[in-house]
Design an enzyme around this catalytic site. Structure first.
Site, PDB file in Angstrom:
ATOM      1  N   CYS A 195      16.915-111.056  24.567  1.00  0.00           N
ATOM      2  CA  CYS A 195      17.474-111.738  23.509  1.00  0.00           C
ATOM      3  C   CYS A 195      16.522-111.982  22.087  1.00  0.00           C
ATOM      4  O   CYS A 195      17.224-112.120  21.272  1.00  0.00           O
ATOM      5  CB  CYS A 195      18.508-112.729  24.068  1.00  0.00           C
ATOM      6  SG  CYS A 195      19.542-112.480  25.246  1.00  0.00           S
TER       7      CYS A 195
ATOM      8  N   HIS B  49      20.328-116.858  17.502  1.00  0.00           N
ATOM      9  CA  HIS B  49      20.746-116.067  18.542  1.00  0.00           C
ATOM     10  C   HIS B  49      22.167-116.365  19.098  1.00  0.00           C
ATOM     11  O   HIS B  49      22.181-117.704  19.498  1.00  0.00           O
ATOM     12  CB  HIS B  49      19.730-115.600  19.695  1.00  0.00           C
ATOM     13  CG  HIS B  49      20.242-115.145  20.913  1.00  0.00           C
ATOM     14  ND1 HIS B  49      20.985-113.933  20.728  1.00  0.00           N
ATOM     15  CD2 HIS B  49      20.340-115.443  22.359  1.00  0.00           C
ATOM     16  CE1 HIS B  49      21.471-113.554  22.196  1.00  0.00           C
ATOM     17  NE2 HIS B  49      21.088-114.662  22.941  1.00  0.00           N
TER      18      HIS B  49
ATOM     19  N   ASN C 289      27.691-113.149  24.042  1.00  0.00           N
ATOM     20  CA  ASN C 289      25.990-112.878  23.894  1.00  0.00           C
ATOM     21  C   ASN C 289      25.957-111.448  23.907  1.00  0.00           C
ATOM     22  O   ASN C 289      25.744-110.904  25.016  1.00  0.00           O
ATOM     23  CB  ASN C 289      25.387-113.878  25.004  1.00  0.00           C
ATOM     24  CG  ASN C 289      23.878-113.700  24.893  1.00  0.00           C
ATOM     25  OD1 ASN C 289      23.453-112.722  24.198  1.00  0.00           O
ATOM     26  ND2 ASN C 289      23.274-114.473  25.499  1.00  0.00           N
TER      27      ASN C 289
HETATM   28  C1  LIG Z   1      25.669-121.197  32.075  1.00  0.00           C
HETATM   29  C2  LIG Z   1      26.131-122.431  31.273  1.00  0.00           C
HETATM   30  C3  LIG Z   1      27.384-122.073  30.550  1.00  0.00           C
HETATM   31  C4  LIG Z   1      26.747-123.259  32.515  1.00  0.00           C
HETATM   32  O1  LIG Z   1      26.954-124.486  31.904  1.00  0.00           O
HETATM   33  P1  LIG Z   1      26.775-126.013  32.908  1.00  0.00           P
HETATM   34  O2  LIG Z   1      27.316-126.818  32.034  1.00  0.00           O
HETATM   35  O3  LIG Z   1      25.179-125.975  32.825  1.00  0.00           O
HETATM   36  O4  LIG Z   1      27.415-125.647  34.281  1.00  0.00           O
HETATM   37  P2  LIG Z   1      26.721-125.823  35.659  1.00  0.00           P
HETATM   38  O5  LIG Z   1      25.884-124.588  35.865  1.00  0.00           O
HETATM   39  O6  LIG Z   1      26.202-127.050  35.495  1.00  0.00           O
HETATM   40  O7  LIG Z   1      28.148-125.392  36.543  1.00  0.00           O
HETATM   41  C5  LIG Z   1      28.862-126.441  36.482  1.00  0.00           C
HETATM   42  C6  LIG Z   1      30.186-125.998  37.588  1.00  0.00           C
HETATM   43  O8  LIG Z   1      30.735-125.071  36.961  1.00  0.00           O
HETATM   44  C7  LIG Z   1      30.996-123.994  37.791  1.00  0.00           C
HETATM   45  N1  LIG Z   1      31.135-122.601  37.211  1.00  0.00           N
HETATM   46  C8  LIG Z   1      30.081-121.802  36.535  1.00  0.00           C
HETATM   47  N2  LIG Z   1      30.625-120.711  35.986  1.00  0.00           N
HETATM   48  C9  LIG Z   1      32.057-121.086  35.964  1.00  0.00           C
HETATM   49  C10 LIG Z   1      33.137-120.173  35.501  1.00  0.00           C
HETATM   50  N3  LIG Z   1      32.760-119.139  34.631  1.00  0.00           N
HETATM   51  N4  LIG Z   1      34.359-120.727  35.523  1.00  0.00           N
HETATM   52  C11 LIG Z   1      34.536-121.772  36.260  1.00  0.00           C
HETATM   53  N5  LIG Z   1      33.570-122.324  36.820  1.00  0.00           N
HETATM   54  C12 LIG Z   1      32.366-122.014  36.617  1.00  0.00           C
HETATM   55  C13 LIG Z   1      29.793-123.969  38.619  1.00  0.00           C
HETATM   56  O9  LIG Z   1      29.980-123.534  40.040  1.00  0.00           O
HETATM   57  C14 LIG Z   1      29.655-125.538  38.702  1.00  0.00           C
HETATM   58  O10 LIG Z   1      30.545-125.834  39.610  1.00  0.00           O
HETATM   59  P3  LIG Z   1      30.141-127.163  40.703  1.00  0.00           P
HETATM   60  O11 LIG Z   1      29.849-128.491  40.200  1.00  0.00           O
HETATM   61  O12 LIG Z   1      31.370-126.982  41.777  1.00  0.00           O
HETATM   62  O13 LIG Z   1      28.826-126.691  41.465  1.00  0.00           O
HETATM   63  C15 LIG Z   1      25.153-123.206  30.530  1.00  0.00           C
HETATM   64  O14 LIG Z   1      23.912-123.659  31.497  1.00  0.00           O
HETATM   65  C16 LIG Z   1      24.310-122.386  29.566  1.00  0.00           C
HETATM   66  O15 LIG Z   1      24.952-122.056  28.510  1.00  0.00           O
HETATM   67  N6  LIG Z   1      23.174-122.037  29.604  1.00  0.00           N
HETATM   68  C17 LIG Z   1      22.543-121.270  28.693  1.00  0.00           C
HETATM   69  C18 LIG Z   1      22.907-119.715  28.966  1.00  0.00           C
HETATM   70  C19 LIG Z   1      22.528-118.749  27.932  1.00  0.00           C
HETATM   71  O16 LIG Z   1      22.575-119.006  26.806  1.00  0.00           O
HETATM   72  N7  LIG Z   1      21.767-117.835  28.339  1.00  0.00           N
HETATM   73  C20 LIG Z   1      21.437-116.786  27.513  1.00  0.00           C
HETATM   74  C21 LIG Z   1      20.150-117.224  26.768  1.00  0.00           C
HETATM   75  S1  LIG Z   1      19.447-115.811  25.942  1.00  0.00           S
END
Ligand SMILES: CC(C)(COP(=O)(O)OP(=O)(O)OC[C@H]1O[C@@H](n2cnc3c(N)ncnc32)[C@H](O)[C@@H]1OP(=O)(O)O)[C@@H](O)C(=O)NCCC(=O)NCCS
Length: 326
Positions: A120, A253, A283
């Site tokens: 990215c 980004h 993304n």
């Molecule tokens: C991926 C992201 C959105 C997850 O958000 P978060 O608030 O950290 O959520 P978590 O990973 O803690 O998950 C929370 C809960 O939601 C659930 N969950 C994950 N994806 C889900 C979805 N698509 N739909 C519903 N629930 C979901 C998880 O299983 C977890 O459940 P649990 O608490 O029962 O275990 C966040 O971490 C993020 O944006 N990270 C950066 C990703 C990114 O930008 N990557 C590219 C960089 S180039």
């Protein structure tokens, strides 16, 4: 006389198929995977993304974006003397997607063409190499492209990743100029974090060894991203002897609205100065910055003379900043 480089034109292309959160939710439900528009939008700011049809390759999206950038720059395809393409979803293992794009654009002047791999952050890396080539006198007009068909590497059984990414391409023509355009560029990588965002597979004896799907530790990526984006933006500003008050537009980004807003606030900029496309594009990895740049240039928000800070962050871990005067 000092040689400068400047953005001469921008272009972008999105495949026509729009997949809303509601459609994706229905699609995943067929495999018993639960998600919702509410979860996706509140955690990422994404409402929809575009997916390319199966017959469409990264080079096809890139060619459309490149044609638009060439037209905007008033540069003929054969006057391009370097093509640098950022992609993590190339048409083939080799040759480079850049060579394929050169051929599809009908460029027969034998200019150098190659791909860079910085996920990215790829556009920041490609743009920096192009800027350096111009300033060293090795090229006069460079086509810099970010293009991705990320939908191909998504595991639709993994709801934590598959809802976040989309397909698209963006391009700029960077050219030699007497006026200063590119003010500063800064790139970084930290290979200790290879495992937090990767497609851990390769081709071995005719089959894929490992996994051909994207794997991500979302919370780890989130934490790293906000910190490095702030640091690298300040490095680029310092190199240009500027402050964040000099920035007219911030184009981070487009990974996640919460990371983007965090970066904007850390820089002390009002959210109104940030270009946002993540809601409609998701993304698109290396394509996200040039896609957002092109949108804001074409709708008249970004005008000549303004200062734009572009920032990439992604797998590797890699990150970089581009400070330009339009
Ligand atoms: C991926 C992201 C959105 C997850 O958000 P978060 O608030 O950290 O959520 P978590 O990973 O803690 O998950 C929370 C809960 O939601 C659930 N969950 C994950 N994806 C889900 C979805 N698509 N739909 C519903 N629930 C979901 C998880 O299983 C977890 O459940 P649990 O608490 O029962 O275990 C966040 O971490 C993020 O944006 N990270 C950066 C990703 C990114 O930008 N990557 C590219 C960089 S180039």
């Amino acid at each position: 006389m000092t040689v400068h480089s400047r953005i001469l034109g921008t272009g972008s292309y999105l495949p026509p198929r729009v997949v809303s959160n509601a459609e994706l939710t229905e699609l995943l439900a067929k495999d018993g995977i639960e998600t919702s528009d509410e979860w996706i939008f509140s955690r990422s700011g994404i409402a929809a993304r575009h997916y390319a049809d199966a017959s469409v390759q990264a080079s096809d999206l890139a060619v459309e974006a490149a044609r638009r950038a060439l037209e905007a720059a008033h540069v003929a395809a054969n006057d391009i003397d370097l093509i640098v393409v950022a992609t993590s979803t190339p048409d083939m293992v080799f040759p480079s997607t850049a060579c394929i794009i050169q051929h599809k654009l009908g460029i027969d002047n034998q200019c150098a063409a190659f791909d860079v791999q910085a996920v990215c952050s790829g556009f920041a890396y490609a743009f920096t190499l192009a800027d350096n080539a111009i300033k060293l006198g090795q090229a006069r007009r460079v086509l810099v492209i970010g293009t991705e068909v990320f939908s191909r590497i998504l595991d639709f059984k993994d709801r934590t990743t598959c809802v976040l990414f989309g397909d698209g391409a963006g391009a700029v023509v960077l050219g030699e100029s007497s006026a200063e355009g590119v003010l500063a560029t800064r790139l970084h990588a930290d290979g200790r974090h290879v495992g937090i965002l990767c497609v851990p597979g390769n081709v071995h004896s005719g089959v894929i060894s490992g996994s051909a799907f994207l794997h991500m530790d979302g919370p780890a990526v989130f934490k790293l991203a906000v910190n490095v984006l702030d640091r690298v933006a300040r490095e680029a500003l310092a190199a240009a002897q500027m402050t964040s008050g000099d920035i007219d537009w911030l184009i981070p980004h487009q990974a996640n609205i919460r990371i983007m807003q965090g970066t904007c606030k850390k820089l002390g900029l009002p959210l109104a100065k940030m270009v946002v496309t993540v809601d409609r594009h998701g993304n698109t990895s290396a394509a996200s910055i040039p896609l957002a740049l092109d949108e804001a240039v074409r709708d008249g928000r970004i005008v000549p003379g303004q200062v734009v800070m572009m920032e990439g962050v992604g797998g590797g871990f890699t990150w970089g900043a581009l400070l330009v005067r339009m």
